[in-house]
Enzyme design. Structure first.
Site, short mmCIF file in Angstrom:
data_model
loop_
_atom_site.label_atom_id
_atom_site.label_comp_id
_atom_site.label_asym_id
_atom_site.label_seq_id
_atom_site.Cartn_x
_atom_site.Cartn_y
_atom_site.Cartn_z
N ARG A 15 0.88 -1.18 0.00
CA ARG A 15 0.00 0.00 0.00
C ARG A 15 0.91 1.21 0.00
NH1 ARG A 15 -5.17 1.40 3.68
NH2 ARG A 15 -6.03 0.12 1.98
N ASP A 27 -17.56 7.15 -0.69
CA ASP A 27 -16.24 7.00 -0.05
C ASP A 27 -15.92 8.33 0.63
OD1 ASP A 27 -13.75 6.07 0.75
OD2 ASP A 27 -12.82 6.22 -1.24
N CYS A 48 -16.31 1.51 1.13
CA CYS A 48 -15.16 0.65 1.41
C CYS A 48 -14.70 0.74 2.86
CB CYS A 48 -14.01 1.00 0.47
SG CYS A 48 -13.32 2.65 0.71
N GLN A 70 -10.14 -3.80 -3.26
CA GLN A 70 -11.43 -3.38 -2.71
C GLN A 70 -12.57 -3.70 -3.67
OE1 GLN A 70 -12.17 -1.80 0.39
NE2 GLN A 70 -14.19 -2.46 -0.31
N ARG A 128 -13.23 -8.69 1.67
CA ARG A 128 -11.82 -8.41 1.36
C ARG A 128 -11.01 -9.67 1.59
NH1 ARG A 128 -9.91 -3.21 1.64
NH2 ARG A 128 -8.03 -4.19 0.83
N HIS A 159 -7.51 1.16 -6.26
CA HIS A 159 -7.63 0.24 -5.11
C HIS A 159 -8.35 -1.03 -5.59
CE1 HIS A 159 -7.75 -1.21 -1.14
NE2 HIS A 159 -8.64 -0.41 -0.57
N1 CP Z 1 -11.08 -0.23 2.70
C1 CP Z 1 -9.78 -0.29 3.08
O1 CP Z 1 -8.87 -0.49 2.27
O2 CP Z 1 -9.61 -0.14 4.41
P1 CP Z 1 -8.22 0.05 5.17
O3 CP Z 1 -7.71 1.42 4.83
O4 CP Z 1 -8.60 -0.06 6.63
O5 CP Z 1 -7.27 -1.01 4.74
N1 NVA Z 2 -10.13 6.80 -0.88
C1 NVA Z 2 -9.66 6.32 0.39
C2 NVA Z 2 -9.82 4.85 0.50
C3 NVA Z 2 -9.40 4.25 1.81
C4 NVA Z 2 -9.51 2.77 1.89
C5 NVA Z 2 -8.22 6.73 0.59
O1 NVA Z 2 -7.41 6.58 -0.34
O2 NVA Z 2 -7.90 7.24 1.66
#
Ligand code: CP
Ligand code: NVA
Length: 308
Positions: free
Chosen positions: A107, A225, A266, A137, A294, A134
């Site tokens: 990530r 989101d 998400c 997700q 997930r 992402h």
């Molecule tokens: N939805 C998601 O990716 O959550 P986290 O940021 O908690 O991993």
């Molecule tokens: N759009 C959000 C998703 C988190 C899972 C971010 O990137 O912070």
């Protein structure tokens, strides 16, 4: 060996296979304790590195549990504690990690970090979120939709709010799984034109509608989101909130969608901002199924990456 970098970069038949495999693995575990091993142990003897350069709850825990259920081991690494966070190149990091582990999930921020990691890694690399996409997700979201409503092909999905990284992967999925997507949000936060074009080329109907009430008409699924993503500057928060307030998903907005329209997010959510608790905790919300899925979806992704 397969990298899982993005949904539009992955073969559509392979994506379908992963969703079906995820569903089968989920069914096979029904009612069993979380730590119970799967009957099959395809990751036995494998080590998976989980690298986080941004915070995470779901991605961290679901990957970790998923690997263990399949018989593998994990090491969770924080980018800032690695030499990666202190100037070592991505290429060198990828080559070193490839000597120790069998797969890497990362990530990170800019997607070039992910792509460079995949170019120099001898083991599969999985995108656990970048500033731009992402995909894990949305694999979970497709699984979740189909569990509740059957095939997603031909359905209408409405994305309300910021055309962000999660929205981008939804657009990729629209093209690959054959559903339509309407984006409703302010022009300043439109999704990337390139991604809308890719989905249209695959035959999906991709619409931009500034009026949220018109947008949700006939929707099978409404998705929200956070209004400020992890990579967004906090100084932009107030401006974003002002722009995005008309796109809040509340009960009034949901009443203009199909009566059985699902609601997804998400998570993590900012309750009463992008969506109200009335919707998030309402009968059509599947947010916690999404979170659970997930785990199942990523297990299928990891098996596909390793070919096991
Ligand atoms: N939805 C998601 O990716 O959550 P986290 O940021 O908690 O991993
Ligand atoms: N759009 C959000 C998703 C988190 C899972 C971010 O990137 O912070």
């Amino acid at each position: 060996m397969n990298h899982f970098l993005d949904i539009h970069k992955t073969d559509a038949a392979d994506l379908r296979g992963m969703i079906d495999n995820a569903d089968a693995m989920k069914q096979a575990r029904l009612g069993r304790p979380k730590a119970a091993p799967d009957d099959e142990q395809p990751l036995a003897g494998r080590m998976v590195a989980l690298i986080f350069e941004k915070p995470s709850t779901r991605t961290r825990v679901s990957f970790d549990v998923g690997v263990r259920q399949m018989g593998g081991q994990t090491m969770v690494l924080s980018g800032k504690d690695m030499q990666l966070g202190h100037g070592e190149t991505i290429a060198d990091t990828a080559r070193v990690l490839s000597r120790y582990v069998d797969m890497i999930m990362i990530r990170t921020f800019d997607e070039t970090i992910l792509t460079e990691m995949s170019e120099y890694s001898d083991v599969p690399v999985i995108n656990g979120l970048t500033d731009r996409t992402h995909p894990c997700q949305i694999m979970a979201d497709v699984l979740t939709f189909e569990e509740h409503r059957g095939p997603i092909a031909g359905k209408k999905v409405v994305w309300a709010g910021d055309g962000n990284n999660v929205c981008a992967s939804f657009l990729h999925a629209a093209g690959q799984f054959g559903f339509d997507l309407t984006f409703t949000g302010p022009a300043q936060l439109d999704p990337e034109e390139e991604f809308m074009g890719l989905a249209r080329q695959k035959g999906s109907r991709i619409v931009v509608e500034r009026d949220a009430y018109k947008a949700v008409e006939g929707a099978d699924l409404v998705v929200a989101d956070t209004w400020v993503s992890m990579h967004d500057s906090q100084s932009a928060k107030e401006r974003r909130h002002n722009l995005l307030r008309p796109y809040q998903v509340n009960a009034d907005l949901m009443s203009h969608a199909k009566p059985d329209a699902l609601f997804m997010h998400c998570l993590p959510a900012h309750r009463e901002e992008e969506a109200t608790s009335e919707v998030m905790d309402g009968p059509n919300s599947v947010i916690f199924d999404e979170a659970e899925n997930r785990l199942h979806a990523q297990k299928a992704v990891m098996r596909w990456c390793l070919g096991v």
